[in-house]
Design a protein around this motif. Sequence first.
Motif, PDB file in Angstrom:
ATOM      1  N   PHE A  23      92.450 -17.895 -57.598  1.00 21.94           N
ATOM      2  CA  PHE A  23      91.054 -17.608 -57.273  1.00 21.94           C
ATOM      3  C   PHE A  23      90.768 -16.209 -57.784  1.00 21.94           C
ATOM      4  CE2 PHE A  23      92.419 -20.791 -54.304  1.00 21.94           C
ATOM      5  CZ  PHE A  23      91.305 -21.556 -54.017  1.00 21.94           C
TER       6      PHE A  23
ATOM      7  N   SER B 153      91.874 -21.284 -50.074  1.00 21.20           N
ATOM      8  CA  SER B 153      91.293 -20.092 -50.699  1.00 21.20           C
ATOM      9  C   SER B 153      91.729 -18.846 -49.936  1.00 21.20           C
ATOM     10  CB  SER B 153      89.767 -20.191 -50.731  1.00 21.20           C
ATOM     11  OG  SER B 153      89.237 -20.235 -49.425  1.00 21.20           O
TER      12      SER B 153
ATOM     13  N   PHE C  66      88.431 -20.166 -61.081  1.00 16.56           N
ATOM     14  CA  PHE C  66      89.454 -20.952 -60.389  1.00 16.56           C
ATOM     15  C   PHE C  66      90.261 -21.719 -61.428  1.00 16.56           C
ATOM     16  CE2 PHE C  66      91.032 -24.914 -58.630  1.00 16.56           C
ATOM     17  CZ  PHE C  66      91.766 -24.439 -57.567  1.00 16.56           C
TER      18      PHE C  66
END
Length: 128
Positions: free
Chosen positions: A3, A22, A65
């Motif tokens: 991320f 995340s 991502f």
Amino acid sequence: CRFGSVVVPAIFHRSSEIHCLSPPLHDSELSWIELPDQTHNGTSSNELFPSSHFHPQYLGKLVSFEVANNGHDFTNAGFSFLYQKDIQVHTLSREEGPSNGGTPVFIGGSHFVNNTQLSCQFVQESTK
């Protein structure tokens, strides 16, 4: 899974699916943005929210991502992940209604996003 520049572990589910959590993002890293300006790969043909409204702006951050099988050779697929400031609910206009539904409920709070995907969820609670 990566991320932005942060790499987190992935969990193998099957050969066509992995799961990632995340990483947290501190509120100081969020900035005021508009939904229609957020795109995959930075191109207008890849809008994340094509039917959203420009105003009001909201606090968020779009990061790249990508995934890797070995933790080093990450894909270059051009996907993005959108962090948003957590919604806070302060008030409900109604906390009860008839079992057949249809009761309007107005929610007061902060950090709602003006888009067509805004939704409410009602979960039935069991009592003992």
